[in-house]
Design an enzyme around this catalytic site. Structure first.
Site, mmCIF file in Angstrom:
data_model
loop_
_atom_site.group_PDB
_atom_site.id
_atom_site.type_symbol
_atom_site.label_atom_id
_atom_site.label_comp_id
_atom_site.label_asym_id
_atom_site.label_seq_id
_atom_site.Cartn_x
_atom_site.Cartn_y
_atom_site.Cartn_z
ATOM 1 N N ASN A 6 -5.815 -1.135 8.575
ATOM 2 C CA ASN A 6 -5.530 -2.028 9.694
ATOM 3 C C ASN A 6 -6.863 -2.485 10.276
ATOM 4 O OD1 ASN A 6 -4.752 -3.267 12.052
ATOM 5 N ND2 ASN A 6 -3.891 -1.416 13.005
ATOM 6 N N PHE A 7 -7.199 -3.750 10.026
ATOM 7 C CA PHE A 7 -8.504 -4.257 10.475
ATOM 8 C C PHE A 7 -8.559 -4.490 11.991
ATOM 9 C CE2 PHE A 7 -10.006 -6.502 6.261
ATOM 10 C CZ PHE A 7 -10.050 -5.275 5.645
ATOM 11 N N GLU A 90 -1.560 0.079 20.358
ATOM 12 C CA GLU A 90 -2.410 -0.888 21.059
ATOM 13 C C GLU A 90 -1.577 -2.054 21.588
ATOM 14 O OE1 GLU A 90 -5.353 -1.223 17.970
ATOM 15 O OE2 GLU A 90 -6.059 0.786 18.469
ATOM 16 N N GLU A 157 0.974 7.853 14.695
ATOM 17 C CA GLU A 157 -0.423 7.736 15.120
ATOM 18 C C GLU A 157 -0.572 8.252 16.553
ATOM 19 O OE1 GLU A 157 -2.588 4.423 12.802
ATOM 20 O OE2 GLU A 157 -1.450 3.422 14.364
ATOM 21 N N GLY A 163 -9.312 6.065 16.838
ATOM 22 C CA GLY A 163 -10.657 5.576 17.158
ATOM 23 C C GLY A 163 -11.528 6.575 17.900
ATOM 24 N N SER A 193 -8.114 8.459 13.196
ATOM 25 C CA SER A 193 -9.387 9.018 12.733
ATOM 26 C C SER A 193 -9.335 9.598 11.320
ATOM 27 C CB SER A 193 -9.917 10.057 13.731
ATOM 28 O OG SER A 193 -10.197 9.432 14.973
HETATM 29 P P1 13P Z 1 -8.626 4.747 13.492
HETATM 30 O O1 13P Z 1 -8.500 5.068 12.025
HETATM 31 O O2 13P Z 1 -9.790 3.871 13.807
HETATM 32 O O3 13P Z 1 -8.520 5.965 14.334
HETATM 33 O O4 13P Z 1 -7.338 3.824 13.853
HETATM 34 C C1 13P Z 1 -6.082 4.243 13.490
HETATM 35 C C2 13P Z 1 -5.126 3.121 13.724
HETATM 36 O O5 13P Z 1 -4.811 2.805 14.858
HETATM 37 C C3 13P Z 1 -4.596 2.417 12.560
HETATM 38 O O6 13P Z 1 -3.535 1.575 12.908
#
Ligand code: 13P
Length: 231
Positions: A6-7, A90, A157, A163, A193
């Site tokens: 996921n960019f 998000e 998640e 993040g 992560s």
């Molecule tokens: P990270 O891998 O940067 O923690 O993000 C996870 C994420 O939200 C993927 O949708």
């Protein structure tokens, strides 16, 4: 295993094309049972081809119409997009998407036959209340969702792991996925992560069917490190 990148709000059309060219060179050698997904930002959607699926991070549940700033089916059809992320934390937290709206999107894209990666996750505050509170919170995120739909995948998640560099522990992932599997008979991805250093451990958990990756998917080499990790 499913490996999904996921960019988020990273990469351009130009850099996504470069990324995909590099990805394609390597994906020839991937395990045929593994499935790869890339979710670029909307402006980088294009007619890419290769051994992967391109999906969108978001769209509005409409064919077309007056929804300023949104894209609907008409725009996705131009690029043959049939895969979408719904319910990412998000969007729930920053963009204020309610469970009701998330469920409405799910129902719409289900009707359109899309493959849906349906994201759920709890805050740190909920996690600190213990596993029962976590499960109760996560199950509420299935409200209004047709979990019998045969073309969707769950992505668990934990918000506090996204993040932050701090992934959930093996035990937390295992317990949570096992509890979710009792409610939904679908593949479950873990996200939060995921990186080169923890992929082997996370992938070795029986109830983990794949990973949804943000930060570590942004560089093609680090994403490939996940796809080709050694067990
Ligand atoms: P990270 O891998 O940067 O923690 O993000 C996870 C994420 O939200 C993927 O949708």
């Amino acid at each position: 295993m499913i490996y999904a990148g996921n960019f988020k709000t990273n990469h351009t059309r130009f850099s996504t094309r470069e990324y995909i060219n590099k990805l394609n060179l390597k994906l020839k050698d991937k395990n045929p049972e593994d499935k790869i997904y890339i979710f670029p930002p909307l402006t980088a959607i294009d007619n890419y081809s290769g051994n992967f699926t391109i999906g969108v991070q978001n769209a509005y549940p409409i064919q077309n119409g007056a929804f300023t700033g949104e894209v609907g089916i008409e725009q996705l059809d131009e690029f043959n997009i049939k895969t979408i992320l719904i319910g990412h934390s998000e969007r729930r937290e920053i963009l204020g998407e309610s469970q009701e709206f998330v469920a409405k999107k799910f129902a719409f894209f289900q009707k359109m036959g899309f493959e849906i990666i349906y994201c759920i996750g709890e805050s740190l505050e909920i996690r600190e209340q213990g596993e029962d509170a976590v499960i109760e919170y996560l199950l509420a995120q299935f409200e209004g969702i047709d979990t019998d739909y045969n073309n969707f995948v769950v992505a668990y998640e934990p918000i506090w792991a996204i993040g932050t560099g701090r992934s959930a522990t093996t035990k937390e992932i295992e317990q949570t996925h096992n509890a979710l599997k009792k409610r939904v008979n679908r593949p479950i991805l873990y996200g939060g992560s995921v990186k080169g250093e923890n992929i082997a451990e996370i992938a070795s958990i029986d109830s983990v069917d794949g990973v949804l990756v943000g930060g570590a998917s942004l560089k093609v080499d680090s994403f490939l490190e996940l796809v080709f990790h050694q067990k």
